[in-house]
Design a protein around this motif. Structure first.
Motif, PDB file in Angstrom:
ATOM      1  N   UNK A  17      26.964  61.136 -11.914  1.00 54.49           N
ATOM      2  CA  UNK A  17      27.746  61.785 -12.971  1.00 54.49           C
ATOM      3  C   UNK A  17      29.170  62.050 -12.503  1.00 54.49           C
ATOM      4  N   UNK A  18      29.324  62.545 -11.285  1.00 51.34           N
ATOM      5  CA  UNK A  18      30.649  62.823 -10.746  1.00 51.34           C
ATOM      6  C   UNK A  18      31.469  61.537 -10.628  1.00 51.34           C
ATOM      7  N   UNK A  19      30.840  60.467 -10.161  1.00 50.43           N
ATOM      8  CA  UNK A  19      31.554  59.188 -10.063  1.00 50.43           C
ATOM      9  C   UNK A  19      32.035  58.738 -11.439  1.00 50.43           C
ATOM     10  N   UNK A  37      32.674  60.503 -14.034  1.00 56.82           N
ATOM     11  CA  UNK A  37      33.770  61.371 -14.473  1.00 56.82           C
ATOM     12  C   UNK A  37      35.090  61.027 -13.783  1.00 56.82           C
ATOM     13  N   UNK A  38      35.027  60.339 -12.646  1.00 57.51           N
ATOM     14  CA  UNK A  38      36.230  59.919 -11.920  1.00 57.51           C
ATOM     15  C   UNK A  38      36.546  58.436 -12.135  1.00 57.51           C
ATOM     16  N   UNK A  39      35.909  57.823 -13.139  1.00 60.14           N
ATOM     17  CA  UNK A  39      36.193  56.434 -13.476  1.00 60.14           C
ATOM     18  C   UNK A  39      35.582  55.431 -12.513  1.00 60.14           C
ATOM     19  N   UNK A  40      34.582  55.850 -11.761  1.00 65.64           N
ATOM     20  CA  UNK A  40      33.904  54.977 -10.799  1.00 65.64           C
ATOM     21  C   UNK A  40      32.560  54.578 -11.398  1.00 65.64           C
ATOM     22  N   UNK A  41      32.277  53.288 -11.377  1.00 66.34           N
ATOM     23  CA  UNK A  41      31.000  52.805 -11.896  1.00 66.34           C
ATOM     24  C   UNK A  41      29.865  53.347 -11.024  1.00 66.34           C
ATOM     25  N   UNK A  42      29.007  54.193 -11.597  1.00 61.55           N
ATOM     26  CA  UNK A  42      27.927  54.760 -10.772  1.00 61.55           C
ATOM     27  C   UNK A  42      26.825  53.743 -10.509  1.00 61.55           C
ATOM     28  N   UNK A  43      26.126  53.949  -9.416  1.00 64.44           N
ATOM     29  CA  UNK A  43      24.972  53.110  -9.106  1.00 64.44           C
ATOM     30  C   UNK A  43      23.790  53.531  -9.970  1.00 64.44           C
ATOM     31  N   UNK A  44      22.961  52.574 -10.303  1.00 61.98           N
ATOM     32  CA  UNK A  44      21.694  52.877 -10.958  1.00 61.98           C
ATOM     33  C   UNK A  44      20.692  53.077  -9.824  1.00 61.98           C
ATOM     34  N   UNK A  45      20.222  54.309  -9.653  1.00 59.60           N
ATOM     35  CA  UNK A  45      19.340  54.628  -8.531  1.00 59.60           C
ATOM     36  C   UNK A  45      17.958  55.100  -8.989  1.00 59.60           C
ATOM     37  N   UNK A  46      17.605  54.809 -10.221  1.00 57.96           N
ATOM     38  CA  UNK A  46      16.293  55.199 -10.740  1.00 57.96           C
ATOM     39  C   UNK A  46      15.189  54.482  -9.972  1.00 57.96           C
ATOM     40  N   UNK A  78      22.817  53.096  -0.215  1.00 53.36           N
ATOM     41  CA  UNK A  78      23.682  52.462  -1.216  1.00 53.36           C
ATOM     42  C   UNK A  78      24.799  53.416  -1.667  1.00 53.36           C
ATOM     43  N   UNK A  79      24.465  54.691  -1.855  1.00 52.78           N
ATOM     44  CA  UNK A  79      25.474  55.678  -2.267  1.00 52.78           C
ATOM     45  C   UNK A  79      26.487  55.876  -1.136  1.00 52.78           C
ATOM     46  N   UNK A  80      26.026  55.958   0.099  1.00 51.30           N
ATOM     47  CA  UNK A  80      26.940  56.075   1.242  1.00 51.30           C
ATOM     48  C   UNK A  80      27.898  54.893   1.254  1.00 51.30           C
ATOM     49  N   UNK A  81      27.357  53.688   1.085  1.00 50.88           N
ATOM     50  CA  UNK A  81      28.182  52.470   1.083  1.00 50.88           C
ATOM     51  C   UNK A  81      29.205  52.507  -0.039  1.00 50.88           C
ATOM     52  N   UNK A  82      28.765  52.897  -1.243  1.00 47.20           N
ATOM     53  CA  UNK A  82      29.689  52.979  -2.378  1.00 47.20           C
ATOM     54  C   UNK A  82      30.843  53.931  -2.069  1.00 47.20           C
ATOM     55  N   UNK A  91      38.832  54.239  -2.091  1.00 54.02           N
ATOM     56  CA  UNK A  91      40.073  54.763  -1.518  1.00 54.02           C
ATOM     57  C   UNK A  91      40.148  56.274  -1.660  1.00 54.02           C
ATOM     58  N   UNK A  92      39.692  56.760  -2.816  1.00 58.98           N
ATOM     59  CA  UNK A  92      39.760  58.193  -3.110  1.00 58.98           C
ATOM     60  C   UNK A  92      38.354  58.682  -3.483  1.00 58.98           C
ATOM     61  N   UNK A  93      37.639  59.204  -2.488  1.00 57.37           N
ATOM     62  CA  UNK A  93      36.269  59.670  -2.713  1.00 57.37           C
ATOM     63  C   UNK A  93      36.318  61.020  -3.425  1.00 57.37           C
ATOM     64  N   UNK A  94      35.629  61.144  -4.561  1.00 53.66           N
ATOM     65  CA  UNK A  94      35.583  62.449  -5.224  1.00 53.66           C
ATOM     66  C   UNK A  94      35.002  63.493  -4.268  1.00 53.66           C
TER      67      UNK A  94
END
Length: 149
Positions: free
Chosen positions: A127-129, A131-140, A18-22, A27-30
């Motif tokens: 966290x990095x996503x 900080x870059x304005x990208x909605x992070x995945x919930x991976x718990x 899922x993280x790879x897909x995100x 367009x601009x991967x952190x």
């Protein structure tokens, strides 16, 4: 105990994918996110090689193109399942780390570390996503289990 590890790596594979897909859709991967994701996938591959007494084909901090990570993640998962079917989790594995120090751990200890390592870095990527304005995945893990019910 094998069922525990099967579930751990099913979860790990699922959310690594899922993280790879995100990241692949951005367009601009952190830069830090890509570096951490590569590190996570590489480290899992290296631990598998150590258990199987092979020389790793990658460095732990090597950067790989995002489009190759899904295939590597899939292979890591299938190789881990192979280990679970063919190795005793109490078997001791001698290896040398990336700094050249020799260690001995059991297959089970190594697999638990590999699963925890992936979870840790997915949290850093989230966290990095953010900080870059990208909605992070919930991976718990518990979120994963709720989805499968």
């Amino acid at each position: 105990m094998t069922s525990y590890f099967n579930e751990l790596f099913e979860y790990t594979h699922h959310f690594n994918d899922k993280v790879i897909t995100l990241l692949f859709t951005l367009e601009d991967v952190p830069e830090r996110s890509q570096k951490l994701l590569c590190h996570t996938i590489n480290a899992h591959e290296i631990w598998i090689a150590r258990i199987e007494k092979r020389t790793p084909s990658t460095g732990v901090w090597d950067t790989r193109p995002l489009e190759t990570l899904k295939t590597i993640n899939d292979k890591n998962y299938s190789d881990t399942l192979h280990i679970l079917e063919n190795f005793d989790i109490n078997e001791k594995v001698s290896y040398v780390n990336s700094q050249g120090a020799a260690f001995v751990n059991t297959v089970g200890e190594i697999l638990l570390h590999a699963g925890n390592h992936s979870t840790y870095h997915r949290g850093q990527i989230a966290t990095d996503c953010k900080e870059h304005g990208i909605e992070p995945l919930v991976t718990d893990y518990i979120f994963y289990k709720r989805q499968s019910l």
